[in-house]
Design an enzyme around this catalytic site. Structure first.
Site, PDB file in Angstrom:
ATOM      1  N   LYS A 139       0.857  -1.059   0.023  1.00  0.00           N
ATOM      2  CA  LYS A 139       0.387  -0.240  -0.618  1.00  0.00           C
ATOM      3  C   LYS A 139       1.221   1.722  -0.374  1.00  0.00           C
ATOM      4  CE  LYS A 139      -3.877   2.048   2.936  1.00  0.00           C
ATOM      5  NZ  LYS A 139      -4.645   1.407   4.408  1.00  0.00           N
ATOM      6  N   SER A 214      -9.094   1.147   3.238  1.00  0.00           N
ATOM      7  CA  SER A 214      -8.624   2.195   3.100  1.00  0.00           C
ATOM      8  C   SER A 214      -7.517   1.295   1.626  1.00  0.00           C
ATOM      9  CB  SER A 214      -8.037   2.896   2.839  1.00  0.00           C
ATOM     10  OG  SER A 214      -7.416   2.655   3.805  1.00  0.00           O
ATOM     11  N   SER A 238      -9.532  -1.273   7.469  1.00  0.00           N
ATOM     12  CA  SER A 238      -9.335  -1.419   5.566  1.00  0.00           C
ATOM     13  C   SER A 238      -8.187  -2.146   5.532  1.00  0.00           C
ATOM     14  CB  SER A 238      -8.262   0.059   6.012  1.00  0.00           C
ATOM     15  OG  SER A 238      -9.159   1.156   6.396  1.00  0.00           O
TER      16      SER A 238
END
Length: 572
Positions: A139, A214, A238
């Site tokens: 990420k 996310s 997330s």
């Protein structure tokens, strides 16, 4: 959790759209570097999941659909080369970007690293570590030395860390290959992935739907098998939201077990709701491999805030005379606030029915305790500064507020600037609630529950976090696994259902949109021209344990999957 950043001010002469276009051009250039070139796609299908098999070689397909535990075994024995595996994942990741918009860049150093690892194995006759040659995706807001790290804010486009995040150093020492960075939303506080840098990351199984957030870039990439193991972060769902939406595995570990030093985000240093880092992967074995590798490295030596708690390999459940294990599983059918959509309830029923026939397993119903109050507590503690750091980071560049940024910061009604005494009071309410919830467990081992009211939501509608944020507030480990997919012929909405409250009505109306689409309850105002809303969406469930019982949760899921012959979906 110091970010170790070289901070650069935003130049008002730069337009946010120009910066976004530059970022997109950079990403596209890294994908163009892949050899052989990734084929163009003339028309994007609603369901992208079958496209890679039609465009990649049989070998590339096989390699990228092998689970990470099997890959490291084959890499260590030289049955596979790291260069061979890495290039296959680079090609599938580049293809995934064209299908669902999940990549921020492919890393040019990956093949050089793979070649080094192959040479090391040949020279030394042993792998460099337990992840030797395994490609891992990351990420974007997890710091990589020398690469920009924007955390979803355009104004942060030129922030460059001077060293890696702690977790990346451990993974590299273990032999991993970092080859792809993935998308995230503005603010990092959506359970969708939508930013002004890259736009929306869509669901591989139905592009009308969200990939979650996310860590949605990770979820979509792993869902399309452009990665077999990726790193996500979680403060309200997330990791679990994207894992569930994309039909893969994801673990929200208990806090202070895995290294968090070196992440870019606002509000660094707040301790009221502690974020965690964890895996999104194609297999349960991948979850275990990730956790054990990191904890075996004793990350608490460099990062003393972490607990010096070794990874437990001994059995966590008693074994009966016939070899079966004794587990007590509570089923939470809903959270007492919002009723899940029909596919989610069906998935729970299928698993519960099969578990009821397993020797040694006892099922009970779980009565949710004040989950609406839990949301009030956590949403009051997310932004103790009233959201000022988030708002400043958005407004510094003049970029527009994305819809779900407005929702979480401006529309929940609980975001207020707290004084010290107010913050302490809410923290005390958090701890009181944790103590009250802990008393309810009794001799229950784990709770099986939904991940969200929906299978995967329509874009900009994911405003109910409480099936995941509940466990962040309590700091419980929670593991997501895929179960089935939406079946429009079976998952029929209850037309006479009366919503319990406004939140329930909101989520129930989202459910009705699907039924409007198939003609069961047609209205003229919403989605009347789209016959395939929610079709093919993965449906996943969540297994939750007590604090610091991460190993127990994983072992329980292993046993469940072993014994019920797996209703857990194999999507590939």
């Amino acid at each position: 959790m110091a970010p170790q950043l070289i901070r650069a001010g935003f130049s008002p002469s730069l337009n946010w759209e120009v910066i976004a276009k530059k970022s997109q051009d950079h990403r596209d250039a890294t994908i163009l570097s892949v050899q052989p070139p990734i084929p163009d796609i003339s028309a994007l299908p609603l369901d992208s999941s079958l496209v890679p098999k039609s465009l990649l070689t049989a070998e590339e397909t096989s390699l990228t659909e092998t689970d990470p535990a099997s890959l490291v075994s084959k890499l260590a024995s030289e049955e596979l080369s790291a260069v061979q595996v890495t290039n296959a994942f680079r090609r599938r990741a580049g293809l995934a970007q064209k299908l669902v918009n999940c990549i921020t860049e492919l890393l040019p150093t990956a093949l050089e690293r793979a070649a080094f690892l192959d040479d090391y194995l040949k020279t030394n006759g042993k792998p460099i570590g337990p992840l030797h040659g395994l490609p891992i995706s990351v990420k974007e807001h997890i710091n990589m030395k020398g690469l920009t790290c924007n955390a979803g804010f355009v104004a942060w486009h030129d922030r460059v860390p001077d060293r890696n995040a702690h977790i990346l150093d451990i993974l590299l020492d273990a032999g991993a290959i970092l080859y792809a960075r993935t998308t995230q939303p503005q603010t990092l506080m959506h359970i969708e992935t939508d930013s002004n840098f890259y736009g929306v990351t869509v669901n591989p199984f139905n592009r009308n739907l969200s990939a979650g957030g996310s860590s949605g870039g990770e979820g979509a990439l792993v869902g399309l098998r452009g990665s077999c193991l990726g790193i996500g972060t979680d403060i309200g769902g997330s990791i679990r939201s994207p894992a569930a939406n994309n039909g893969v595995y994801g673990l929200r570990p208990t806090s202070y077990r895995l290294p968090m030093e070196g992440l870019s985000a606002t509000m660094l240093g707040q301790e009221q709701i502690v974020p965690v880092i964890g895996p999104i992967t194609t297999s349960l074995a991948g979850v275990k491999l990730f956790m054990k590798t990191l904890i075996d490295a004793k990350p608490w030596i460099r990062e003393p805030s972490l607990l010096p708690l070794p990874w437990r390999t001994e059995p966590q459940f008693p074994t009966l005379a016939d070899g079966s294990k004794k587990l007590k599983i509570a089923i939470m059918w809903d959270d007492g606030v919002v009723q899940p959509h029909p596919p989610v309830t069906r998935a729970l029923r299928v698993v519960a029915d099969k578990l009821s026939a397993v020797e040694g397993v006892t099922l009970v119903d779980w009565t949710p305790y004040k989950h609406d109050w839990a949301w009030t507590i956590i949403s009051s503690l997310y932004f103790c500064d009233g959201g000022s750091e988030e708002a400043a980071a958005i407004e510094a560049s003049g970029e527009p507020w994305r819809p779900l940024s407005k929702f979480i910061l401006k529309e929940t009604g609980n975001v207020k600037k707290l004084g010290i005494r107010d913050m302490w009071d809410w923290t005390m309410k958090r701890d009181e609630y944790r103590a009250e919830y802990s008393k309810l467990w009794g001799n229950v081992d784990v709770i099986l529950c939904p991940v969200a009211p929906w299978a995967a939501p329509l874009h900009d509608t994911a405003k109910y976090w409480c099936y995941t944020s509940q466990w962040n507030l309590l700091d419980y480990p929670a593991l997501v696994a895929p179960v089935t997919k939406v079946d429009l012929a079976v998952d029929v909405v209850e037309q006479t259902y009366v919503p319990k409250n406004e939140k329930d009505k909101y989520c129930y109306d989202l459910c009705k949109w699907r039924m409007r689409a198939v003609g069961i309850d047609r209205y003229a105002d919403i989605d009347k021209d789209n016959p395939e809303n929610y079709a093919n969406a993965p449906v996943s469930l969540q297994l939750v344990g007590r604090r610091y019982e991460d190993e127990k949760v994983i072992e329980a899921m292993e046993y469940i999957q072993e014994k019920i012959g797996s209703p857990f979906a194999k999507f590939y």
